[in-house]
Structures are given as structure tokens and as C-alpha cells.
Write an enzyme that holds these catalytic residues in place. Sequence first.
Site, PDB file in Angstrom:
ATOM      1  N   ASP A  11       0.829  -1.197  -0.076  1.00  0.00           N
ATOM      2  CA  ASP A  11       0.112  -0.224   0.060  1.00  0.00           C
ATOM      3  C   ASP A  11       0.776   1.121  -0.043  1.00  0.00           C
ATOM      4  O   ASP A  11       0.589   2.273   0.817  1.00  0.00           O
ATOM      5  CB  ASP A  11      -1.114   0.026   1.333  1.00  0.00           C
ATOM      6  CG  ASP A  11      -1.927  -1.037   1.146  1.00  0.00           C
ATOM      7  OD1 ASP A  11      -1.852  -1.959   0.373  1.00  0.00           O
ATOM      8  OD2 ASP A  11      -2.762  -1.267   2.244  1.00  0.00           O
ATOM      9  N   ASP A  49      -4.652  -0.919  -1.667  1.00  0.00           N
ATOM     10  CA  ASP A  49      -5.846  -0.514  -1.199  1.00  0.00           C
ATOM     11  C   ASP A  49      -6.898   0.243  -2.106  1.00  0.00           C
ATOM     12  O   ASP A  49      -6.420   1.022  -2.782  1.00  0.00           O
ATOM     13  CB  ASP A  49      -5.634   0.195   0.145  1.00  0.00           C
ATOM     14  CG  ASP A  49      -6.454   0.137   1.148  1.00  0.00           C
ATOM     15  OD1 ASP A  49      -6.804  -1.230   1.669  1.00  0.00           O
ATOM     16  OD2 ASP A  49      -6.789   0.922   1.947  1.00  0.00           O
ATOM     17  N   LYS A 109      -7.120  -4.988  -3.156  1.00  0.00           N
ATOM     18  CA  LYS A 109      -7.679  -5.467  -1.825  1.00  0.00           C
ATOM     19  C   LYS A 109      -8.723  -4.457  -1.272  1.00  0.00           C
ATOM     20  O   LYS A 109      -8.394  -3.220  -1.447  1.00  0.00           O
ATOM     21  CB  LYS A 109      -6.850  -6.134  -0.852  1.00  0.00           C
ATOM     22  CG  LYS A 109      -5.803  -5.104  -0.236  1.00  0.00           C
ATOM     23  CD  LYS A 109      -4.779  -5.493   0.731  1.00  0.00           C
ATOM     24  CE  LYS A 109      -3.858  -4.502   1.195  1.00  0.00           C
ATOM     25  NZ  LYS A 109      -4.611  -3.431   2.044  1.00  0.00           N
ATOM     26  N   CYS A 154      -1.894  -2.592   7.812  1.00  0.00           N
ATOM     27  CA  CYS A 154      -1.726  -3.515   6.515  1.00  0.00           C
ATOM     28  C   CYS A 154      -0.692  -4.481   6.540  1.00  0.00           C
ATOM     29  O   CYS A 154      -0.600  -5.693   5.925  1.00  0.00           O
ATOM     30  CB  CYS A 154      -2.003  -2.943   5.499  1.00  0.00           C
ATOM     31  SG  CYS A 154      -3.923  -2.270   5.053  1.00  0.00           S
TER      32      CYS A 154
HETATM   33  C1  VGL Z   1      -4.586   0.798   5.624  1.00  0.00           C
HETATM   34  C2  VGL Z   1      -6.062   1.756   6.955  1.00  0.00           C
HETATM   35  C3  VGL Z   1      -7.110   1.638   6.159  1.00  0.00           C
HETATM   36  C4  VGL Z   1      -3.069   0.554   5.604  1.00  0.00           C
HETATM   37  C5  VGL Z   1      -5.472   0.464   4.592  1.00  0.00           C
HETATM   38  O1  VGL Z   1      -2.597   0.308   4.315  1.00  0.00           O
HETATM   39  O2  VGL Z   1      -2.488  -0.082   6.506  1.00  0.00           O
HETATM   40  N1  VGL Z   1      -4.795   1.256   6.897  1.00  0.00           N
HETATM   41  N2  VGL Z   1      -6.747   1.121   5.034  1.00  0.00           N
HETATM   42 ZN    ZN Z   2      -8.264   1.053   3.620  1.00  0.00          ZN
END
Ligand code: VGL
Ligand code: ZN
Length: 210
Positions: A11, A49, A109, A154
Site C-alpha cells: 500500500d 488498497d 484489496k 496492513c
Molecule cells: C490501511 C487503514 C485503512 C493500511 C488501509 O494500508 O495500513 N490502513 N486502509
Molecule cells: Zn483502506
Amino acid sequence: MNATSALLVIDVQNCFIPGGTQAVPQGDEVVPIINVLAGQFANVILTQDWHPAAHTSFASSHPGKAPFETTTLPYGEQVLWPDHAIQGSRDAEFHPDLNIPHAQLILRKGYHPGIDSYSAFQEADRSTNTGLAAYLRARGITTLYLAGLATDFCVLWSALDACAAGFDTIVMADACWGIDLEGSLAAAWLSMEAAGVRRMTLDDLLQDAT
Ligand code: VGL
Ligand code: ZN
């Protein structure tokens, strides 16, 4: 790194970098480290994400709730976030300085409207599978190195699931950055250690390679 190892870059998107909708403090500092790290790997997988508008993980989808509060969803407790990583938006794109043209797979995802997915392997209902473990096994990959954002969400969930799926799992500590909600960063390192996730730095890896 050999053919049975892969780097999983979690991410590294505009939304999680200062200036984005769900910025991880100093999230931008990991980008140059990840670029160097990725140069050591033949096999690199990026995760992204990738939420539809009005996703269930957004506080805005739950009247009366503010970002960083929690709510109870059919699958359990969910932290609520600002709207972020909306499919097709600039906010959801990879950070422009991320430079890994040899990455082989981009795994998206969090695209089911009613299920979040911190993990690259298993969504938050703990039963919907992303297919990543099967992909890695089919390619003969047994060792996974993780880097990216955020350490305590994540990266944490992906590392725990990688371990549970039987991969030798190493988190690259200086190539990750955390959000740290109420001590979540220290708790993340403790639970990864307890699960058998190993921790390394870029220097450790470069030294091993020489
Ligand atoms: C994430 C919060 C919401 C991450 C993704 O990539 O850690 N954190 N969505
Ligand atoms: Zn997210």
C-alpha cells in the site's frame, strides 16, 4: 534474492503519504528505502488498497461516527477511517516516487463494499481469500519479505497471515511506517514476534547479500 523469495510491498499509495486522505506520518520516508530494497529482488508484488465509494471502512458510511472511532460490523470490530483509496482516484495511485518497474503482480484489496481487508491474504471477515497464497505457492515462493504502510495495520495483518499460511516471513523494519493508534505500533511488533515473524533492516539484507 533467490527465486523462492519475494518482496511484498504493501500500500505505498498517495492516500497513505502526507498530503493524502489517510496519511501515515513520515510515510514518504520509506519510499526511497523500498526502491533500493526492491532492487535486490527478482520477485516483487505490490498491494493496492482499492475501495469503492461508501466503503464500510469509511466513517462517512456510518452516521454519527468520526474517523478513528470503531464500530461493530457483522464480522467484528472495525476501525473507521477517512474516505481513502477510492478506486480510480489519484489518492489510490501508487506514490509517484515508487520506482519498481519489475514488479510482477499488483494485488488489489478492500474492493468488497462490505468487507475491509488490511491483509493481502485474507479479508477482514477472515474467510474471504484474496488468492495471494495460492499464487505464491504456484510460483514456488517460500520466503516473503514485507515493506510498506502501515506497519500496525496492513503490514501487520499481511505478515501474520503470511506466517499462518506457512511462509517464512520477514518484516523490513526501516521500510515500514506505522499509524500508531493508542499503542497499536508496539502491540503490532509484539504480536508479529510472538507469531514467529522475523525483523530485519535494509542494511542487514545488503550485508547478507555480500
Ligand atoms: C490501511 C487503514 C485503512 C493500511 C488501509 O494500508 O495500513 N490502513 N486502509
Ligand atoms: Zn483502506
